[in-house]
Write a protein that holds these residues in place. Structure first.
Motif, PDB file in Angstrom:
ATOM      1  N   THR A   1       5.438   8.597  -6.677  1.00 20.39           N
ATOM      2  CA  THR A   1       5.225   7.432  -5.810  1.00 20.39           C
ATOM      3  C   THR A   1       5.633   6.154  -6.543  1.00 20.39           C
ATOM      4  OG1 THR A   1       3.419   8.594  -4.724  1.00 20.39           O
ATOM      5  CG2 THR A   1       3.467   6.205  -4.455  1.00 20.39           C
ATOM      6  N   ALA A   2       5.285   6.080  -7.817  1.00 13.35           N
ATOM      7  CA  ALA A   2       5.662   4.897  -8.604  1.00 13.35           C
ATOM      8  C   ALA A   2       7.183   4.765  -8.644  1.00 13.35           C
ATOM      9  CB  ALA A   2       5.097   5.013 -10.017  1.00 13.35           C
ATOM     10  N   LYS A   3       7.859   5.886  -8.839  1.00 17.92           N
ATOM     11  CA  LYS A   3       9.327   5.822  -8.931  1.00 17.92           C
ATOM     12  C   LYS A   3       9.939   5.380  -7.601  1.00 17.92           C
ATOM     13  CE  LYS A   3      10.024   9.284 -12.505  1.00 17.92           C
ATOM     14  NZ  LYS A   3      10.199  10.713 -12.674  1.00 17.92           N
ATOM     15  N   GLU A   4       9.444   5.953  -6.493  1.00 21.26           N
ATOM     16  CA  GLU A   4      10.022   5.584  -5.187  1.00 21.26           C
ATOM     17  C   GLU A   4       9.675   4.134  -4.846  1.00 21.26           C
ATOM     18  OE1 GLU A   4       9.506   8.655  -2.101  1.00 21.26           O
ATOM     19  OE2 GLU A   4      11.453   9.316  -2.902  1.00 21.26           O
ATOM     20  N   SER A   5       8.532   3.703  -5.324  1.00 16.01           N
ATOM     21  CA  SER A   5       8.094   2.344  -5.058  1.00 16.01           C
ATOM     22  C   SER A   5       8.965   1.358  -5.841  1.00 16.01           C
ATOM     23  CB  SER A   5       6.641   2.289  -5.520  1.00 16.01           C
ATOM     24  OG  SER A   5       6.011   1.189  -5.066  1.00 16.01           O
ATOM     25  N   ARG A   6       9.105   1.651  -7.102  1.00 10.64           N
ATOM     26  CA  ARG A   6       9.903   0.778  -7.979  1.00 10.64           C
ATOM     27  C   ARG A   6      11.367   0.774  -7.524  1.00 10.64           C
ATOM     28  NH1 ARG A   6       7.759  -1.862 -13.020  1.00 10.64           N
ATOM     29  NH2 ARG A   6       9.628  -2.854 -13.791  1.00 10.64           N
ATOM     30  N   ALA A   7      11.831   1.935  -7.059  1.00 10.29           N
ATOM     31  CA  ALA A   7      13.203   1.995  -6.536  1.00 10.29           C
ATOM     32  C   ALA A   7      13.348   1.080  -5.324  1.00 10.29           C
ATOM     33  CB  ALA A   7      13.555   3.433  -6.148  1.00 10.29           C
ATOM     34  N   SER A   8      12.274   0.905  -4.595  1.00 10.77           N
ATOM     35  CA  SER A   8      12.296   0.017  -3.427  1.00 10.77           C
ATOM     36  C   SER A   8      12.199  -1.449  -3.853  1.00 10.77           C
ATOM     37  CB  SER A   8      11.118   0.334  -2.502  1.00 10.77           C
ATOM     38  OG  SER A   8      11.035   1.710  -2.239  1.00 10.77           O
TER      39      SER A   8
ATOM     40  N   TYR B   1      10.565  15.758  -5.356  1.00  7.77           N
ATOM     41  CA  TYR B   1       9.386  15.187  -4.676  1.00  7.77           C
ATOM     42  C   TYR B   1       9.012  16.045  -3.463  1.00  7.77           C
ATOM     43  CZ  TYR B   1      11.045  11.010  -7.192  1.00  7.77           C
ATOM     44  OH  TYR B   1      11.500  10.132  -8.142  1.00  7.77           O
ATOM     45  N   LYS B   2      10.043  16.566  -2.805  1.00 14.67           N
ATOM     46  CA  LYS B   2       9.774  17.425  -1.626  1.00 14.67           C
ATOM     47  C   LYS B   2       9.037  18.679  -2.088  1.00 14.67           C
ATOM     48  CE  LYS B   2      12.387  14.789   1.061  1.00 14.67           C
ATOM     49  NZ  LYS B   2      11.712  13.524   1.046  1.00 14.67           N
ATOM     50  N   SER B   3       9.485  19.242  -3.217  1.00 11.95           N
ATOM     51  CA  SER B   3       8.806  20.447  -3.731  1.00 11.95           C
ATOM     52  C   SER B   3       7.375  20.112  -4.115  1.00 11.95           C
ATOM     53  CB  SER B   3       9.510  20.985  -4.977  1.00 11.95           C
ATOM     54  OG  SER B   3      10.866  21.083  -4.737  1.00 11.95           O
ATOM     55  N   LEU B   4       7.202  18.930  -4.706  1.00 15.95           N
ATOM     56  CA  LEU B   4       5.854  18.507  -5.095  1.00 15.95           C
ATOM     57  C   LEU B   4       4.978  18.331  -3.847  1.00 15.95           C
ATOM     58  CD1 LEU B   4       4.029  17.560  -7.420  1.00 15.95           C
ATOM     59  CD2 LEU B   4       5.055  15.287  -7.201  1.00 15.95           C
TER      60      LEU B   4
ATOM     61  N   GLY C   1      12.297   7.135   4.531  1.00 11.50           N
ATOM     62  CA  GLY C   1      12.817   8.277   3.781  1.00 11.50           C
ATOM     63  C   GLY C   1      12.010   8.618   2.543  1.00 11.50           C
ATOM     64  N   SER C   2      10.911   7.912   2.294  1.00 13.27           N
ATOM     65  CA  SER C   2      10.078   8.253   1.127  1.00 13.27           C
ATOM     66  C   SER C   2       9.383   9.589   1.397  1.00 13.27           C
ATOM     67  CB  SER C   2       9.032   7.170   0.899  1.00 13.27           C
ATOM     68  OG  SER C   2       8.087   7.210   1.962  1.00 13.27           O
ATOM     69  N   THR C   3       8.882  10.193   0.335  1.00 17.70           N
ATOM     70  CA  THR C   3       8.140  11.448   0.500  1.00 17.70           C
ATOM     71  C   THR C   3       6.658  11.129   0.637  1.00 17.70           C
ATOM     72  OG1 THR C   3       9.755  12.620  -0.814  1.00 17.70           O
ATOM     73  CG2 THR C   3       7.598  13.657  -0.604  1.00 17.70           C
ATOM     74  N   LEU C   4       6.038  11.661   1.669  1.00 16.95           N
ATOM     75  CA  LEU C   4       4.598  11.464   1.840  1.00 16.95           C
ATOM     76  C   LEU C   4       3.857  12.720   1.400  1.00 16.95           C
ATOM     77  CD1 LEU C   4       4.443   9.499   5.215  1.00 16.95           C
ATOM     78  CD2 LEU C   4       4.499   8.622   2.876  1.00 16.95           C
TER      79      LEU C   4
ATOM     80  N   ASP D   1       0.860  -1.192   0.000  1.00 16.66           N
ATOM     81  CA  ASP D   1       0.000   0.000   0.000  1.00 16.66           C
ATOM     82  C   ASP D   1       0.890   1.233   0.000  1.00 16.66           C
ATOM     83  OD1 ASP D   1      -2.907  -0.986   0.770  1.00 16.66           O
ATOM     84  OD2 ASP D   1      -1.496  -2.146   1.957  1.00 16.66           O
ATOM     85  N   ALA D   2       0.943   1.926  -1.109  1.00 18.04           N
ATOM     86  CA  ALA D   2       1.693   3.191  -1.160  1.00 18.04           C
ATOM     87  C   ALA D   2       0.665   4.247  -1.527  1.00 18.04           C
ATOM     88  CB  ALA D   2       2.815   3.098  -2.186  1.00 18.04           C
ATOM     89  N   ILE D   3      -0.124   4.664  -0.550  1.00 15.41           N
ATOM     90  CA  ILE D   3      -1.339   5.375  -0.916  1.00 15.41           C
ATOM     91  C   ILE D   3      -1.227   6.899  -0.892  1.00 15.41           C
ATOM     92  CG2 ILE D   3      -2.763   3.432  -0.134  1.00 15.41           C
ATOM     93  CD1 ILE D   3      -3.782   5.640   1.904  1.00 15.41           C
ATOM     94  N   HIS D   4      -0.182   7.425  -0.296  1.00 15.45           N
ATOM     95  CA  HIS D   4       0.069   8.873  -0.462  1.00 15.45           C
ATOM     96  C   HIS D   4       1.574   9.085  -0.415  1.00 15.45           C
ATOM     97  CE1 HIS D   4       0.558  10.200   3.974  1.00 15.45           C
ATOM     98  NE2 HIS D   4       0.473   8.898   3.980  1.00 15.45           N
ATOM     99  N   GLY D   5       2.240   8.274  -1.243  1.00 12.06           N
ATOM    100  CA  GLY D   5       3.688   8.160  -1.155  1.00 12.06           C
ATOM    101  C   GLY D   5       3.960   6.742  -0.668  1.00 12.06           C
ATOM    102  N   VAL D   6       5.238   6.369  -0.676  1.00 11.30           N
ATOM    103  CA  VAL D   6       5.582   4.978  -0.384  1.00 11.30           C
ATOM    104  C   VAL D   6       5.619   4.751   1.129  1.00 11.30           C
ATOM    105  CG1 VAL D   6       7.153   3.082  -0.919  1.00 11.30           C
ATOM    106  CG2 VAL D   6       6.839   4.908  -2.548  1.00 11.30           C
ATOM    107  N   THR D   7       4.473   4.382   1.634  1.00 13.22           N
ATOM    108  CA  THR D   7       4.229   4.182   3.061  1.00 13.22           C
ATOM    109  C   THR D   7       5.358   3.440   3.778  1.00 13.22           C
ATOM    110  OG1 THR D   7       1.880   4.041   2.558  1.00 13.22           O
ATOM    111  CG2 THR D   7       2.588   3.109   4.663  1.00 13.22           C
TER     112      THR D   7
END
Ligand code: BGC
Length: 752
Positions: free
Chosen positions: A157-164, A395-398, A131-134, A121-127
């Protein structure tokens, strides 16, 4: 022919991989032919990582050691095709890579070498990645009225998820927030079906990008099909009663839009509608979802929802019968997730002929196609070159920009806001110093309420105030534990209070997810109301910032508050965004995606029927006029002063093939640059099925410099003017309609 051909080969790893990757679905069929019933059923089984760890208590919040023997047993003996979740809390990228590598090592050493599909579940960022961005929760995203930002958040979120190393995301929630008591209201885009459909489709596109094999994409999972979000009791996973007409009008459009946007998978509503548990409904899963809506992807259950057909819903007298019902209804994969009972029962059902092998082949095919599309047959392991996409500054700016755009200024008496920067501020209320409250559910843990697991760089509102104004301008003794008794008192001397210019209250809710967030009363917690009343009694200017996932009722004291900002659950840059709005470093533009009720017994949505708001004005005389929420859907102020005028339509009458062109003047009457979100509503005056008083049909955002005026053009067509009947047929009926934009109205006639 091909079948015989495959049987003649010894299935070497390389052969199989090349075979699956280089050919189409036909080759997946050949692989299926090689599989035993046990292997097929295993593919349809999803197990929780916590179940494969040393301590099987799933919800004790503790970090668990993954048990390699249990992992091997699941994959080698039960042929498990999918694993989900974390065993406890968020992991570092390195730890995720290690876990996923261990899993795939085992899977690829089995005879058929079928990789495991991992879901999260990565529902507002990679839960669950440290260190992921929420980002703001959907309820706040909906207030931005910004589809592009929703798309960007999903892509990040997809990128941080796939990176994980995680390629399947159980998101987006496409449930329509029709009941604000429901503890998952914050996961929705609010109460309007068009808004949910529009933003939901953007999340799908952002997650799935141009194809799942790209190392920047994840498979999305629409959830929870269908009718989950309007439980009669307001409690999570309880029954809803929804007519077929309402199902079509309100609940189906977001799923339809997401299917059309290319969503790969779907998760089912744990509860029941009209006394039918959705997991056991052939009518909903096969006739509606597959046949009528045309969904071709994979259907996964929600947590334990097959066994619950027996244990909770009581429509199956045995666990085996529960499996039979769910599979016959149309389920492809069972999120069992804490036993192997599903495998055992399904194997038995197929072997005894109670379920045909063809039926399970259809599910296995969809699962293998998804694995192939995700590139798992080419490379099952975490992709090292995807890691560069993790933790980017953008991502932080976003996160900051989306949080800023989500803030809704609900009240600004005598322009008390924005605040001057050289005064003294007393910060009160439990939200002032709490990361969990800002981030809400699914934030480094399921409940999101563990302050310890947030990144050390995270900032509370108090942190940001102190950083920007130093300690001398800020008075605050709020503790980070949300319900600490200190947080509900004003522990300062008269002299200290005398020096204060503004009191800022941070009220709302602490983080909760799913049923732990059930409430019996939508009214704000009484400790917080008492605090607000004491704050008002200090006789200072009082600002209220609501940090909450649903509209907790504030009517007891809101009249005496000078300024109100609804910040929703703004995520990891939420504190900065709130302070930016309070001090005018960002000019608010958010608009409510729901009706903010004034009273707990009056939870009408904005798109109610005429009948719902009839009031008696004299004996035998009733008229519309009984709709009085605290704040309306679409409300939201700005520090600029916008006016909408001169609403015009291109024609008095249009035919069903013509477009209706709408124009109006938008003026920024102030000196301050600002953005105005504009909702376009229509009302069908008379229809063969009772029309709603109004429905959102379009929205836009317009930026205007101080003093600027612009003509804004919008367009509606037949797709905005039909309504569904109980069979899901679109009815377009001749008659007059009104268009509403701001306080402007215009009328036209639709001729058939
Ligand atoms: C929730 C789902 C979630 C699943 C897996 C369930 O309890 O209802 O939304 O995807 O757990 O974590």
């Amino acid at each position: 022919m091909m079948r015989q051909h495959l049987a003649n080969y010894i299935l070497t790893p390389l052969f199989l991989i090349n075979f699956i990757c280089s050919f189409g679905q036909e080759n997946i069929d050949l692989l299926i032919d090689e599989m035993s019933i046990e292997q097929k059923v295993g593919q349809m089984t999803q197990i929780n990582l916590g179940f494969l760890s040393s301590n099987v208590d799933q919800h004790d919040g503790k970090v668990k050691q993954i048990d390699n023997e249990k992992l091997k047993r699941a994959i080698e003996q039960y042929h498990v095709g999918s694993i989900l979740n974390t065993a406890g809390t968020a992991y570092s990228i390195e730890k995720w890579h290690k876990i996923l590598t261990d899993i795939q090592d085992i899977a690829l050493a089995t005879p058929l070498e079928i990789p495991v599909l991992y879901g999260i579940d990565a529902i507002h960022g990679v839960t669950y990645t440290k260190g992921s961005t929420l980002f703001p929760h959907n309820i706040g995203l909906a207030a931005t009225r910004n589809p592009a930002i929703a798309n960007q958040i999903a892509a990040a979120t997809a990128k941080e998820s796939r990176a994980s190393g995680l390629r399947w995301n159980f998101d987006p929630v496409l449930d329509v927030g029709r009941n604000p008591l429901w503890p998952r209201f914050c996961e929705t885009f609010g109460e309007d079906p068009f808004l949910v459909a529009t933003l939901g489709a953007e999340l799908i596109k952002g997650y799935e990008q141009d194809g799942l094999s790209e190392n920047t994409a994840v498979a999305s999972c629409m959830k929870h099909f269908i009718g989950y979000s309007d439980p009669k009791s307001g409690k999570d996973r309880t029954e809803a009663y929804i007519s077929d007409i309402t199902l079509w009008q309100k609940h189906i459009p977001s799923f339809k839009a997401a299917i059309d946007a290319g969503a790969s998978t779907i998760m089912i509503n744990s509860s029941m509608i009209n006394d039918v548990p959705v997991h056991g409904s052939y009518k909903l899963l096969t006739e509606l979802l597959r046949n009528k809506l045309g969904f071709k992807g994979m259907i996964v259950t929600d947590w334990e929802d097959i066994i619950r057909l027996h244990e909770r819903h009581k429509i199956a007298s045995t666990p085996r019968e529960a499996v039979r019902i769910a599979i016959e209804a149309g389920i492809d994969m069972s999120m069992v997730p804490n036993s192997f009972s599903f495998c055992e029962h399904l194997i038995d059902l197929v072997k005894s002929g109670d379920i045909s092998e063809d039926r399970i082949d259809a599910s296995v095919r969809r699962i293998l196609i998804l694995k192939r599309d995700l590139g798992l047959f080419t490379n099952a392991y975490p992709e090292k070159d995807a890691v560069q996409n993790f933790g980017l500054q953008e991502y932080k700016s976003l996160a900051l920009n989306s949080a800023r755009e989500s803030m809704v200024l609900l009240k600004n008496q005598d322009n008390v806001l924005p605040l001057p920067k050289n005064k003294k501020y007393l910060l009160l209320g439990p939200g002032a110093n709490c990361l969990s409250a800002l981030n809400g559910c699914w934030s480094y843990s399921w409940q999101g309420d563990n302050e310890e697991v947030y990144p050390k760089t995270s900032k509370t509102i108090l942190d940001v105030f102190q950083e920007r104004f130093g300690t001398s301008q800020v008075l605050c003794d709020v503790k980070s534990e949300y319900s600490n008794a200190t947080n509900f008192s004003i522990n300062f001397s008269d002299e200290e209070i005398n020096n204060v210019d503004y009191v800022i209250l941070f009220l709302g809710e602490n983080a909760y997810a799913e049923s732990p967030g059930n409430i019996d009363d939508l009214t704000l917690d009484h400790n917080q109301i008492d605090l607000a009343k004491r704050a008002v009694a200090l006789d200072k200017k009082v600002i209220l910032v609501l940090i909450q996932g649903r509209p907790r009722i504030i009517s007891d004291f809101s009249e005496n508050i000078d300024g109100i900002v609804n910040a929703f659950l703004p995520g990891s840059m939420g504190a900065q965004a709130i302070v930016d709005v309070l001090f005018g470093d960002f000019n608010p533009s958010g608009t409510l995606p729901f009706t903010y009720p004034a009273h707990s017994g009056d939870l009408l949505t904005y798109d109610h029927k005429n009948l719902s708001a009839m009031v008696r004005t004299a004996p035998n005389n009733k008229t519309y006029g009984g709709y009085h929420p605290a704040f309306k859907f679409g409300d939201g102020l700005s520090y600029s002063d916008f006016s909408i005028s001169n609403l015009k339509l291109n024609a008095d009458t249009i035919t069903t093939d013509e477009k209706l062109q709408i124009s109006f003047q938008l003026k920024n009457r102030s000196d301050l640059d600002g953005t105005k979100n504009i909702d376009v509503f229509i009302n069908d005056h008379y229809a063969s099925l009772a029309p709603d008083v109004k429905n959102l049909k379009d929205f836009t955002k317009v930026f205007l410099k101080g003093g600027e005026q612009r003509e804004v053009l919008m367009e509606l067509d037949r797709d905005d003017l039909f309504f569904y009947n109980a069979k899901g047929e679109k009815l377009l009926e001749e008659g007059s309609f009104s268009v509403f934009i701001g306080d402007q109205t215009a009328t036209f006639y639709l001729k058939k």
